[in-house]
Design a protein around this motif. Structure first.
Motif, PDB file in Angstrom:
ATOM      1  N   ASP A  14     -45.991 -44.055  25.376  1.00  0.00           N
ATOM      2  CA  ASP A  14     -46.043 -45.345  24.690  1.00  0.00           C
ATOM      3  C   ASP A  14     -45.081 -46.281  25.411  1.00  0.00           C
ATOM      4  O   ASP A  14     -43.882 -46.003  25.463  1.00  0.00           O
ATOM      5  CB  ASP A  14     -45.645 -45.193  23.223  1.00  0.00           C
ATOM      6  CG  ASP A  14     -45.769 -46.489  22.440  1.00  0.00           C
ATOM      7  OD1 ASP A  14     -45.666 -47.580  23.043  1.00  0.00           O
ATOM      8  OD2 ASP A  14     -45.962 -46.431  21.213  1.00  0.00           O
ATOM      9  N   ARG A  35     -43.687 -49.071  24.652  1.00  0.00           N
ATOM     10  CA  ARG A  35     -42.575 -49.557  23.832  1.00  0.00           C
ATOM     11  C   ARG A  35     -41.521 -48.482  23.637  1.00  0.00           C
ATOM     12  O   ARG A  35     -40.322 -48.748  23.676  1.00  0.00           O
ATOM     13  CB  ARG A  35     -43.099 -50.033  22.477  1.00  0.00           C
ATOM     14  CG  ARG A  35     -43.944 -51.306  22.541  1.00  0.00           C
ATOM     15  CD  ARG A  35     -44.565 -51.617  21.214  1.00  0.00           C
ATOM     16  NE  ARG A  35     -45.449 -50.528  20.773  1.00  0.00           N
ATOM     17  CZ  ARG A  35     -46.096 -50.517  19.623  1.00  0.00           C
ATOM     18  NH1 ARG A  35     -45.962 -51.533  18.785  1.00  0.00           N
ATOM     19  NH2 ARG A  35     -46.879 -49.507  19.301  1.00  0.00           N
ATOM     20  N   TRP A  36     -41.989 -47.248  23.403  1.00  0.00           N
ATOM     21  CA  TRP A  36     -41.077 -46.123  23.265  1.00  0.00           C
ATOM     22  C   TRP A  36     -40.238 -45.952  24.534  1.00  0.00           C
ATOM     23  O   TRP A  36     -39.017 -45.806  24.474  1.00  0.00           O
ATOM     24  CB  TRP A  36     -41.886 -44.859  22.986  1.00  0.00           C
ATOM     25  CG  TRP A  36     -41.136 -43.559  23.031  1.00  0.00           C
ATOM     26  CD1 TRP A  36     -40.962 -42.756  24.113  1.00  0.00           C
ATOM     27  CD2 TRP A  36     -40.440 -42.922  21.947  1.00  0.00           C
ATOM     28  NE1 TRP A  36     -40.226 -41.644  23.786  1.00  0.00           N
ATOM     29  CE2 TRP A  36     -39.882 -41.712  22.463  1.00  0.00           C
ATOM     30  CE3 TRP A  36     -40.242 -43.231  20.608  1.00  0.00           C
ATOM     31  CZ2 TRP A  36     -39.158 -40.832  21.677  1.00  0.00           C
ATOM     32  CZ3 TRP A  36     -39.508 -42.349  19.817  1.00  0.00           C
ATOM     33  CH2 TRP A  36     -38.977 -41.175  20.351  1.00  0.00           C
ATOM     34  N   ARG A  37     -40.873 -45.988  25.670  1.00  0.00           N
ATOM     35  CA  ARG A  37     -40.172 -45.755  26.932  1.00  0.00           C
ATOM     36  C   ARG A  37     -39.240 -46.917  27.276  1.00  0.00           C
ATOM     37  O   ARG A  37     -38.137 -46.701  27.791  1.00  0.00           O
ATOM     38  CB  ARG A  37     -41.185 -45.493  28.048  1.00  0.00           C
ATOM     39  CG  ARG A  37     -41.965 -44.203  27.816  1.00  0.00           C
ATOM     40  CD  ARG A  37     -42.815 -43.810  28.991  1.00  0.00           C
ATOM     41  NE  ARG A  37     -43.378 -42.479  28.783  1.00  0.00           N
ATOM     42  CZ  ARG A  37     -44.040 -41.782  29.704  1.00  0.00           C
ATOM     43  NH1 ARG A  37     -44.226 -42.290  30.923  1.00  0.00           N
ATOM     44  NH2 ARG A  37     -44.511 -40.590  29.436  1.00  0.00           N
ATOM     45  N   TYR A  45     -35.903 -37.493  25.678  1.00  0.00           N
ATOM     46  CA  TYR A  45     -37.003 -37.975  24.839  1.00  0.00           C
ATOM     47  C   TYR A  45     -37.854 -39.056  25.480  1.00  0.00           C
ATOM     48  O   TYR A  45     -38.981 -39.291  25.051  1.00  0.00           O
ATOM     49  CB  TYR A  45     -36.459 -38.505  23.506  1.00  0.00           C
ATOM     50  CG  TYR A  45     -35.877 -37.453  22.609  1.00  0.00           C
ATOM     51  CD1 TYR A  45     -36.163 -36.105  22.797  1.00  0.00           C
ATOM     52  CD2 TYR A  45     -35.029 -37.803  21.563  1.00  0.00           C
ATOM     53  CE1 TYR A  45     -35.630 -35.141  21.965  1.00  0.00           C
ATOM     54  CE2 TYR A  45     -34.491 -36.843  20.727  1.00  0.00           C
ATOM     55  CZ  TYR A  45     -34.793 -35.514  20.927  1.00  0.00           C
ATOM     56  OH  TYR A  45     -34.265 -34.556  20.100  1.00  0.00           O
ATOM     57  N   ARG A  46     -37.332 -39.733  26.502  1.00  0.00           N
ATOM     58  CA  ARG A  46     -38.037 -40.899  27.029  1.00  0.00           C
ATOM     59  C   ARG A  46     -39.477 -40.607  27.412  1.00  0.00           C
ATOM     60  O   ARG A  46     -40.394 -41.357  27.052  1.00  0.00           O
ATOM     61  CB  ARG A  46     -37.298 -41.453  28.257  1.00  0.00           C
ATOM     62  CG  ARG A  46     -37.968 -42.694  28.832  1.00  0.00           C
ATOM     63  CD  ARG A  46     -37.559 -42.976  30.251  1.00  0.00           C
ATOM     64  NE  ARG A  46     -38.187 -44.189  30.728  1.00  0.00           N
ATOM     65  CZ  ARG A  46     -39.381 -44.227  31.319  1.00  0.00           C
ATOM     66  NH1 ARG A  46     -40.092 -43.113  31.481  1.00  0.00           N
ATOM     67  NH2 ARG A  46     -39.885 -45.377  31.723  1.00  0.00           N
ATOM     68  N   THR A  89     -37.710 -48.780  25.148  1.00  0.00           N
ATOM     69  CA  THR A  89     -36.563 -48.661  24.245  1.00  0.00           C
ATOM     70  C   THR A  89     -35.529 -47.693  24.801  1.00  0.00           C
ATOM     71  O   THR A  89     -34.326 -47.983  24.838  1.00  0.00           O
ATOM     72  CB  THR A  89     -37.015 -48.188  22.853  1.00  0.00           C
ATOM     73  OG1 THR A  89     -37.911 -49.147  22.293  1.00  0.00           O
ATOM     74  CG2 THR A  89     -35.816 -48.013  21.926  1.00  0.00           C
ATOM     75  N   TRP A  90     -35.996 -46.536  25.291  1.00  0.00           N
ATOM     76  CA  TRP A  90     -35.065 -45.556  25.845  1.00  0.00           C
ATOM     77  C   TRP A  90     -34.513 -45.995  27.191  1.00  0.00           C
ATOM     78  O   TRP A  90     -33.388 -45.619  27.558  1.00  0.00           O
ATOM     79  CB  TRP A  90     -35.739 -44.191  25.960  1.00  0.00           C
ATOM     80  CG  TRP A  90     -35.920 -43.541  24.614  1.00  0.00           C
ATOM     81  CD1 TRP A  90     -37.091 -43.210  24.010  1.00  0.00           C
ATOM     82  CD2 TRP A  90     -34.878 -43.176  23.700  1.00  0.00           C
ATOM     83  NE1 TRP A  90     -36.854 -42.657  22.778  1.00  0.00           N
ATOM     84  CE2 TRP A  90     -35.503 -42.621  22.566  1.00  0.00           C
ATOM     85  CE3 TRP A  90     -33.488 -43.263  23.730  1.00  0.00           C
ATOM     86  CZ2 TRP A  90     -34.777 -42.157  21.477  1.00  0.00           C
ATOM     87  CZ3 TRP A  90     -32.759 -42.806  22.638  1.00  0.00           C
ATOM     88  CH2 TRP A  90     -33.404 -42.260  21.526  1.00  0.00           C
TER      89      TRP A  90
END
Length: 378
Positions: free
Chosen positions: A112, A114-116, A106-107, A118-119
């Motif tokens: 985004d 922040r999304w990346r 999912y990364r 987080t992962w």
């Protein structure tokens, strides 16, 4: 084919081989995950780091699953007792491992930051937590685990989760974490180039130093621990009954095997020499040889623990006579024989397809590659 005594020894060796295989194969991608937030300074660099292990990490899990299955089938009492006593610790490993498949898949799906990020930290947790907990578990095994069996051979664990986090066990956890981080850094140095490779080489040096220092410190500490010794006659060919023996605790007992077989000292020497050789070989630019050296170092660390404890597998601190050993915690002779036949057939297949996969995916991973494969690369 083999008598019962030989089969018990063979499966002790085979479980050890599976543990070493898991440490080497799954250990390097866990080490890469541990280093991910620190080696990669930009999104492209972190994608490079992820792509060094992305095609292989799930295949490497075969060693983890096979090792667990082998313990379940060959040492059922060890499996049942360990998963009862270390229940919350094993759940923590499982929860940490959840981050790996979703993190890899999912990364890069959403652009985004922040999304990346987080992962990225999720992959760090999935890489850093399991080796730490496995090391803590081994540290507790060397001290003995508080459990006993009742008349129906049902084990009862009398300790607590927080008691597992004692100073020696935490030191063993640091040894394990440093070992896996060193191995992951060596793999990164082999699969990357430029600034990423330079950072990986530095990380290998620091992790190798930490591993050697803590490994030697743990070894000196083990010499002062109360180890275990079987004080009664050993019925190596008898049906498994872990309560039918006498066991005493003695200071320095974990070093007795090294006194009887001095050649075993080659295992801790291999652990330290392999780590230092890996750092030296990297300085010479021989990154593949360095990866082999760190693999040998891991073999030495795990082999040192196994040789120290033999024939014990899971000593009991509350009821030493109920300690589980190679001789009295195994399945039937028929079960061990069938499993050995299956291993002879399938182990070469696993090694063969793993070698083929790594050969196909060999080579350097670069920033240019991940940019050019925006949708197919991790």
């Amino acid at each position: 084919m083999f008598d019962y005594t030989i089969l018990k020894l063979v499966w002790w060796l085979l479980v050890g081989v599976l543990l070493v295989g898991f440490a080497i194969m799954d250990g390097h991608d866990m080490g890469v995950g541990t280093l991910l937030p620190f080696i990669g300074r930009s999104d492209e660099e972190r994608r490079v780091v992820i792509n060094t292990v992305g095609p292989h990490w799930d295949g490497n899990q075969v060693w983890f699953i096979t090792g667990g299955g082998a313990i379940f089938a060959a040492w059922p009492l060890v499996y049942a007792t360990a998963f009862s006593g270390f229940y919350w610790a094993m759940l923590a490993v499982l929860w940490a491992l959840f981050f790996r498949p979703v993190g890899f898949d999912y990364r890069s799906k959403i652009h985004d930051p922040r999304w990346r990020r987080t992962w990225d930290w999720g992959l760090f947790i999935g890489g850093a937590v399991p080796p730490l907990i496995f090391g803590v578990a081994f540290g507790n095994l060397l001290q003995g685990v508080p459990y006993h069996f009742d008349a129906y051979m049902v084990s009862t664990y009398t300790g607590s989760f927080w008691a597992l986090l004692n100073p020696f066990a935490l030191l063993a956890g640091v040894v394990s974490s440093a070992m896996v981080t060193m191995h992951g850094a060596a793999y990164l140095a082999h699969r990357t180039q430029g600034v990423l490779q330079q950072r990986a080489v530095r990380a290998t040096g620091w992790a190798a130093l930490a591993m050697c220092v803590t490994f030697v410190a743990a070894g000196l500490w083990v010499g002062k621990l109360d180890g275990y010794r079987i004080a009664s006659a050993i019925e190596s060919a008898a049906v498994a009954d872990p309560t039918a023996k006498a066991v005493v605790r003695e200071a320095g007992a974990w070093l007795a095997n090294y006194a009887r077989v001095p050649a075993l000292w080659m295992l801790p020497v291999l652990a330290v020499a392999g780590a230092l050789s890996g750092v030296w070989l990297q300085r010479l630019g021989r990154t593949l040889a360095a990866f082999v050296a760190t693999s040998l170092s891991m073999t030495g660390v795990i082999g040192t623990a196994g040789a120290s404890m033999f024939p014990f597998i899971m000593p009991s601190s509350s009821m030493p006579a109920h300690s589980l050993t190679v001789w009295d915690s195994v399945s039937s002779q028929l079960t061990l024989t069938i499993m050995l036949c299956a291993t002879v057939v399938f182990m070469p297949l696993v090694i063969g397809y793993t070698s083929w996969a790594y050969r196909v995916m060999r080579g350097k991973v670069t920033v240019e590659y991940v940019k050019a494969n925006e949708h197919s690369a991790y």
